[in-house]
Scaffold this active site. Structure first.
Site, PDB file in Angstrom:
ATOM      1  N   ASP A 191       0.837  -1.197   0.000  1.00  0.00           N
ATOM      2  CA  ASP A 191       0.000   0.000   0.000  1.00  0.00           C
ATOM      3  C   ASP A 191       0.870   1.244   0.000  1.00  0.00           C
ATOM      4  OD1 ASP A 191      -2.581   1.385   2.201  1.00  0.00           O
ATOM      5  OD2 ASP A 191      -2.339   1.429   0.006  1.00  0.00           O
ATOM      6  N   LYS A 241       3.067   3.519  -5.671  1.00  0.00           N
ATOM      7  CA  LYS A 241       2.522   2.540  -6.630  1.00  0.00           C
ATOM      8  C   LYS A 241       3.580   2.048  -7.623  1.00  0.00           C
ATOM      9  CE  LYS A 241      -0.719   3.507  -4.017  1.00  0.00           C
ATOM     10  NZ  LYS A 241      -0.706   2.720  -2.752  1.00  0.00           N
ATOM     11  N   ASP A 243      -3.157  -2.992  -2.539  1.00  0.00           N
ATOM     12  CA  ASP A 243      -4.193  -1.963  -2.629  1.00  0.00           C
ATOM     13  C   ASP A 243      -3.958  -1.121  -3.895  1.00  0.00           C
ATOM     14  OD1 ASP A 243      -5.209   0.970  -0.721  1.00  0.00           O
ATOM     15  OD2 ASP A 243      -6.389  -0.429  -1.910  1.00  0.00           O
ATOM     16  N   ASN A 244      -5.018  -0.452  -4.379  1.00  0.00           N
ATOM     17  CA  ASN A 244      -4.902   0.562  -5.436  1.00  0.00           C
ATOM     18  C   ASN A 244      -4.445   0.046  -6.789  1.00  0.00           C
ATOM     19  OD1 ASN A 244      -3.466   2.151  -2.711  1.00  0.00           O
ATOM     20  ND2 ASN A 244      -5.475   2.786  -3.498  1.00  0.00           N
ATOM     21  N   GLU A 265     -11.195   4.371  -1.684  1.00  0.00           N
ATOM     22  CA  GLU A 265     -11.704   4.695  -0.337  1.00  0.00           C
ATOM     23  C   GLU A 265     -12.585   5.950  -0.338  1.00  0.00           C
ATOM     24  OE1 GLU A 265      -8.559   3.871  -0.999  1.00  0.00           O
ATOM     25  OE2 GLU A 265      -7.144   5.398  -0.396  1.00  0.00           O
TER      26      GLU A 265
HETATM   27  C1  LIG Z   1       9.042   3.925  -0.994  1.00  0.00           C
HETATM   28  C2  LIG Z   1       8.220   3.778   0.236  1.00  0.00           C
HETATM   29  C3  LIG Z   1       6.987   4.403   0.359  1.00  0.00           C
HETATM   30  C4  LIG Z   1       6.271   4.247   1.514  1.00  0.00           C
HETATM   31  C5  LIG Z   1       4.983   4.879   1.746  1.00  0.00           C
HETATM   32  N1  LIG Z   1       4.595   5.289   2.941  1.00  0.00           N
HETATM   33  N2  LIG Z   1       3.365   5.794   2.811  1.00  0.00           N
HETATM   34  C6  LIG Z   1       2.997   5.686   1.528  1.00  0.00           C
HETATM   35  C7  LIG Z   1       1.648   6.092   0.997  1.00  0.00           C
HETATM   36  C8  LIG Z   1       1.373   5.504  -0.359  1.00  0.00           C
HETATM   37  N3  LIG Z   1      -0.079   5.455  -0.675  1.00  0.00           N
HETATM   38  C9  LIG Z   1      -0.583   6.217  -1.661  1.00  0.00           C
HETATM   39  O1  LIG Z   1       0.132   7.006  -2.273  1.00  0.00           O
HETATM   40  C10 LIG Z   1      -2.039   6.165  -1.952  1.00  0.00           C
HETATM   41  C11 LIG Z   1      -2.618   7.165  -2.748  1.00  0.00           C
HETATM   42  C12 LIG Z   1      -3.990   7.162  -3.025  1.00  0.00           C
HETATM   43  C13 LIG Z   1      -4.592   8.217  -3.879  1.00  0.00           C
HETATM   44  C14 LIG Z   1      -4.096   9.515  -3.821  1.00  0.00           C
HETATM   45  C15 LIG Z   1      -4.670  10.512  -4.621  1.00  0.00           C
HETATM   46  C16 LIG Z   1      -5.751  10.196  -5.456  1.00  0.00           C
HETATM   47  F1  LIG Z   1      -6.318  11.149  -6.190  1.00  0.00           F
HETATM   48  C17 LIG Z   1      -6.257   8.898  -5.502  1.00  0.00           C
HETATM   49  C18 LIG Z   1      -5.664   7.903  -4.717  1.00  0.00           C
HETATM   50  C19 LIG Z   1      -4.816   6.159  -2.506  1.00  0.00           C
HETATM   51  C20 LIG Z   1      -4.246   5.158  -1.721  1.00  0.00           C
HETATM   52  O2  LIG Z   1      -5.032   4.159  -1.189  1.00  0.00           O
HETATM   53  C21 LIG Z   1      -2.869   5.139  -1.446  1.00  0.00           C
HETATM   54  O3  LIG Z   1      -2.383   4.092  -0.701  1.00  0.00           O
HETATM   55  N4  LIG Z   1       4.005   5.121   0.840  1.00  0.00           N
HETATM   56  C22 LIG Z   1       6.804   3.443   2.505  1.00  0.00           C
HETATM   57  C23 LIG Z   1       8.038   2.845   2.301  1.00  0.00           C
HETATM   58  N5  LIG Z   1       8.725   3.022   1.200  1.00  0.00           N
HETATM   59 MG   LIG Z   2      -3.857   2.549  -0.544  1.00  0.00          MG
END
Ligand SMILES: Cc1cc(-c2n[nH]c(CCNC(=O)c3cc(-c4ccc(F)cc4)cc(O)c3O)n2)ccn1
Ligand SMILES: [Mg+2]
Length: 214
Positions: A141, A144, A169-170, A199
């Site tokens: 999650d 992406k 997810d996603n 979500e």
């Molecule tokens: C490189 C690395 C990275 C991580 C890391 N830590 N935290 C994350 C969060 C990532 N999640 C998302 O970006 C995300 C985005 C949307 C979204 C956004 C905008 C829209 F318009 C529509 C959908 C929806 C979702 O459900 C998501 O999960 N990554 C941790 C460790 N190493």
């Molecule tokens: Mg997500």
């Protein structure tokens, strides 16, 4: 000074949820995100699919990539069998500060190890750093464009065993096309798509469940 959205989300948890009651923490976050401010938690609809996979797998070791505010961390941890461990990686230190407090409010901190940093840096160090052999369940999650490289990295580091489950997810929104193509066409995975919605919206999204065949 201005508060951040994760800070306001934490405030809603501390105001509306009961300490030590994970379900009330989940409900408070879902209510906040539906009625006040959208946030990128897996959410209630996809969360039910996550719950059923966790209950079915009953994992002893879980890796979550992408903690954000700890919503799915709490959902998973509250359904783990006794002595099971969840390691969750968060890249953004501000998110990590909030997630630690949400996890503590829910009372599941004993099952959770929150690690700050990038998946690509930490995956190769899981065994030596945390004494992990393999993961029974991985919840992807995070960024992406990291789903595919990190899946290949987990394979190379021997962190997956025959029967390990990847739940992503996603896979539709924002989308992970290269990852989907890989797990759906590789002979080393058996994949299944669970159609749902992004979500708190009507936009299509879904979870892809993939079994590593070894
Ligand atoms: C490189 C690395 C990275 C991580 C890391 N830590 N935290 C994350 C969060 C990532 N999640 C998302 O970006 C995300 C985005 C949307 C979204 C956004 C905008 C829209 F318009 C529509 C959908 C929806 C979702 O459900 C998501 O999960 N990554 C941790 C460790 N190493
Ligand atoms: Mg997500």
């Amino acid at each position: 000074t201005q508060s951040t959205r994760p800070q306001r989300l934490l405030g809603a948890v501390q105001k509306n949820a009961t300490r030590g009651h994970p379900r009330s923490v989940i409900q408070a976050i879902d209510h906040f995100c539906r009625n006040k401010e959208w946030a990128m938690n897996v959410g209630d609809e996809k969360g039910c699919i996550l719950d059923s996979v966790v209950s079915e797998v009953s994992p002893a070791t879980v890796l979550e990539l992408g903690t954000y505010c700890g919503y799915s961390t709490v959902r998973i941890a509250s359904r783990l069998p006794p002595h099971a461990k969840l390691i969750t990686l968060e890249f953004n230190p501000e998110f990590a500060v909030i997630a630690r407090q949400v996890i503590a409010w829910a009372g599941v901190e004993d099952k959770v190890q929150l690690v700050e940093g990038a998946s690509g840096d930490w995956i190769p160090r899981m065994k030596e750093q945390f004494g992990v052999k393999t993961f029974d369940l991985v919840f992807l999650d995070h960024w992406k464009d990291r789903y595919l490289p990190d899946t290949k990295l987990m394979e190379e580091c021997g962190l997956l065993r025959k029967g390990s489950i990847l739940l992503a997810d996603n896979v539709i929104c924002p989308g992970t096309p290269d990852y989907l193509e890989y797990v759906r066409n590789s002979p080393r995975y058996e994949s299944q798509y669970f159609k749902s919605h992004l979500e708190y919206t009507k936009v299509e999204d879904g979870l892809e469940k993939s079994v590593f065949l070894g």
